[in-house]
Every structure is written in C-alpha cells, then in structure tokens.
Design a protein around this motif. Structure first.
Motif, mmCIF file in Angstrom:
data_model
loop_
_atom_site.group_PDB
_atom_site.id
_atom_site.type_symbol
_atom_site.label_atom_id
_atom_site.label_comp_id
_atom_site.label_asym_id
_atom_site.label_seq_id
_atom_site.Cartn_x
_atom_site.Cartn_y
_atom_site.Cartn_z
ATOM 1 N N UNK A 189 0.824 -1.210 0.000
ATOM 2 C CA UNK A 189 0.000 0.000 0.000
ATOM 3 C C UNK A 189 0.856 1.257 0.000
ATOM 4 N N UNK A 190 1.981 1.218 0.701
ATOM 5 C CA UNK A 190 2.916 2.344 0.672
ATOM 6 C C UNK A 190 3.488 2.513 -0.731
ATOM 7 N N UNK A 191 3.778 1.395 -1.391
ATOM 8 C CA UNK A 191 4.273 1.407 -2.768
ATOM 9 C C UNK A 191 3.251 2.053 -3.701
ATOM 10 N N UNK A 192 1.984 1.680 -3.561
ATOM 11 C CA UNK A 192 0.927 2.261 -4.387
ATOM 12 C C UNK A 192 0.772 3.755 -4.105
ATOM 13 N N UNK A 193 0.818 4.133 -2.843
ATOM 14 C CA UNK A 193 0.697 5.550 -2.484
ATOM 15 C C UNK A 193 1.814 6.371 -3.094
ATOM 16 N N UNK A 194 2.998 5.799 -3.123
ATOM 17 C CA UNK A 194 4.138 6.489 -3.730
ATOM 18 C C UNK A 194 3.920 6.673 -5.234
ATOM 19 N N UNK A 195 3.481 5.623 -5.904
ATOM 20 C CA UNK A 195 3.235 5.703 -7.343
ATOM 21 C C UNK A 195 2.132 6.695 -7.672
ATOM 22 N N UNK A 196 1.123 6.766 -6.815
ATOM 23 C CA UNK A 196 -0.035 7.616 -7.098
ATOM 24 C C UNK A 196 0.321 9.104 -7.133
ATOM 25 N N UNK A 202 2.584 10.371 -8.892
ATOM 26 C CA UNK A 202 2.929 10.686 -10.279
ATOM 27 C C UNK A 202 1.801 10.183 -11.171
ATOM 28 N N UNK A 203 0.990 11.087 -11.667
ATOM 29 C CA UNK A 203 -0.197 10.715 -12.440
ATOM 30 C C UNK A 203 0.129 10.035 -13.761
ATOM 31 N N UNK A 204 1.397 10.092 -14.163
ATOM 32 C CA UNK A 204 1.780 9.425 -15.413
ATOM 33 C C UNK A 204 2.029 7.936 -15.218
ATOM 34 N N UNK A 205 2.045 7.479 -13.959
ATOM 35 C CA UNK A 205 2.330 6.081 -13.651
ATOM 36 C C UNK A 205 1.029 5.307 -13.442
ATOM 37 N N UNK A 206 1.059 4.023 -13.806
ATOM 38 C CA UNK A 206 -0.097 3.144 -13.639
ATOM 39 C C UNK A 206 0.086 2.283 -12.402
ATOM 40 N N UNK A 207 -0.937 2.244 -11.562
ATOM 41 C CA UNK A 207 -0.904 1.377 -10.385
ATOM 42 C C UNK A 207 -1.044 -0.071 -10.848
ATOM 43 N N UNK A 208 -0.175 -0.980 -10.405
ATOM 44 C CA UNK A 208 -0.283 -2.385 -10.829
ATOM 45 C C UNK A 208 -1.638 -2.983 -10.491
ATOM 46 N N UNK A 227 -4.591 -5.603 -9.281
ATOM 47 C CA UNK A 227 -4.752 -6.364 -8.046
ATOM 48 C C UNK A 227 -4.171 -7.766 -8.175
ATOM 49 N N UNK A 228 -4.208 -8.319 -9.385
ATOM 50 C CA UNK A 228 -3.622 -9.644 -9.600
ATOM 51 C C UNK A 228 -2.140 -9.632 -9.253
ATOM 52 N N UNK A 229 -1.467 -8.522 -9.575
ATOM 53 C CA UNK A 229 -0.041 -8.398 -9.264
ATOM 54 C C UNK A 229 0.189 -8.362 -7.760
ATOM 55 N N UNK A 230 -0.743 -7.770 -7.052
ATOM 56 C CA UNK A 230 -0.639 -7.660 -5.595
ATOM 57 C C UNK A 230 -0.683 -9.040 -4.946
ATOM 58 N N UNK A 231 -1.605 -9.876 -5.406
ATOM 59 C CA UNK A 231 -1.716 -11.223 -4.850
ATOM 60 C C UNK A 231 -0.506 -12.070 -5.243
ATOM 61 N N UNK A 232 -0.079 -11.940 -6.490
ATOM 62 C CA UNK A 232 1.107 -12.685 -6.937
ATOM 63 C C UNK A 232 2.320 -12.293 -6.082
ATOM 64 N N UNK A 233 2.481 -10.990 -5.843
ATOM 65 C CA UNK A 233 3.629 -10.520 -5.070
ATOM 66 C C UNK A 233 3.570 -11.015 -3.627
ATOM 67 N N UNK A 234 2.359 -11.076 -3.063
ATOM 68 C CA UNK A 234 2.194 -11.631 -1.713
ATOM 69 C C UNK A 234 2.757 -13.048 -1.655
#
Length: 208
Positions: free
Chosen positions: A134-141, A143-149, A151-158
């Motif tokens: 969630x901290x990673x997503x907040x950081x990306x957010x 920069x509006x030019x970046x795409x948040x990964x 949810x499938x990526x979130x579960x895979x990364x877990x």
C-alpha cells in the motif's frame, strides 16, 4: 452434489475447489478441475451468455451457482454489485431458467474482484506485506503518469514474498498452482471472517 459452479477465472476456480474441500469435504480432482466437470472456468464474466445449452440442457438436473466479480466501472460495462445481479437475472429470464443462484465477489455486497476476497483471507501474520504494498501504491499515485499495478499483481507478489526463489517455488504463485488449503498462507476456515462467513452461508443453502 447437485450443483455445478460457474466462475470467471482460474484463481476463482481453484479457490472454490479448496473452499469446498475445507468446509464440506467435497474433493474435486485436478483432472475434474481441468475438464470443468464441477467448477466451470468461464474465462470472463460475459462468456456466461454462451452457456445456455450447458446450463439448461446438459446440467438441467443441477442448480447452477454463478460467481462473478462486482467489477468497478473502469474495467467493465457491468460495474458493481447491482449491475452484476441485474446481468445474471436478466440473462436467466431470457432463458426462462430458474435453477440458479448467484454470489457476487468479493463479498456479495461491495464492488471488487476475487483478488479483494483473497486479500481478506490471507494468514494475518503476513499483513505487513500488504502494508508495504500500500505504501508502494501511495508512492506511485503521486505521479499521475504512472499506472498502479493490477490487483492480480498484488496477490502474486504476496505469494512471491513467501515462496522460495527457485522456478518450482515461483510456479506456486501462479493461478493454476495456488494452494488455498495452505494455512501458512491463507485462512479460509475462519468463520469469524465476514468474507468467509458470507460465502459459507451462501453455499450452505445448496450443500446442506
């Protein structure tokens, strides 16, 4: 068992297979899963409409249990809980078919997907992984030019964080190889979890 299950994807299919075993001792083999004999993998929600003959003819002696995501408006033209219910209800009405029931993922009330369900049934000792994500997503957010990964990526990364580094271990992170009975990763027995209780209550109507 007098039901046939229809769901959107492989992750749903495997989760429901393991859920049936954990809570009802219903064993579905790997071969049956791949052949879509009991739990049918649609591939996507809108492919349900292609299965009229399977549901109303081939499976006419069974009740069809339909599991679809309550996607948000960014990813589908069937956004949210109400629209998902409406889609299935209207489709079954055009088929003049009443032997069905529907459970809308993640919890039969909120907008979301099977990944939202999975996030809420992890082994809680690993919550830190999602806190970091969630901290990673907040950081990306920022920069509006970046795409948040996705949810499938979130579960895979877990899962990737908790499995080993070999190719064999990495394969366990993929949808077809996930083991939701592994209590070190998932907690799908806990009926105090509202996500588990909602699903169990729904299935109890058809399996008890």
């Amino acid at each position: 068992m007098n039901i046939k299950i229809f769901c959107e994807g492989i992750s749903d299919q495997r989760f429901l297979r393991d859920f049936l075993f954990v809570h009802y001792k219903i064993a579905i083999s790997e071969e049956e899963l791949k052949k879509n004999n009991v739990i049918y993998n649609l591939g996507s929600w809108n492919k349900l409409k292609n299965h009229k003959l399977r549901i109303t003819n081939d499976f006419s002696d069974y009740t069809s249990l339909i599991f679809l995501d309550a996607d948000d408006e960014k990813v589908t033209d069937k956004p949210g809980f109400d629209a998902t219910i409406k889609f299935v209800t209207e489709l079954m009405a055009t088929w003049n078919w009443s032997k069905y029931d529907i459970f809308v993922l993640p919890n039969h009330q909120d907008t979301g997907t099977v990944e939202d369900l999975l996030e809420n049934v992890i082994n809680k000792k690993h919550l830190q992984i999602f806190e970091c994500w969630n901290e990673f997503e907040n950081c990306l957010s920022k920069d509006k030019s970046l795409t948040i990964p996705a949810k499938k990526s979130k579960i895979y990364s877990y899962l990737e964080c908790l499995h080993g580094v070999t190719n064999q271990e990495k394969d366990k992170c993929k949808d077809p190889n996930r083991d939701f009975q592994d209590e070190s990763l998932w907690d799908i027995k806990n009926l105090e979890n509202p996500y588990i209780l909602k699903l169990k209550t729904f299935l109890d109507k058809h399996l008890k």
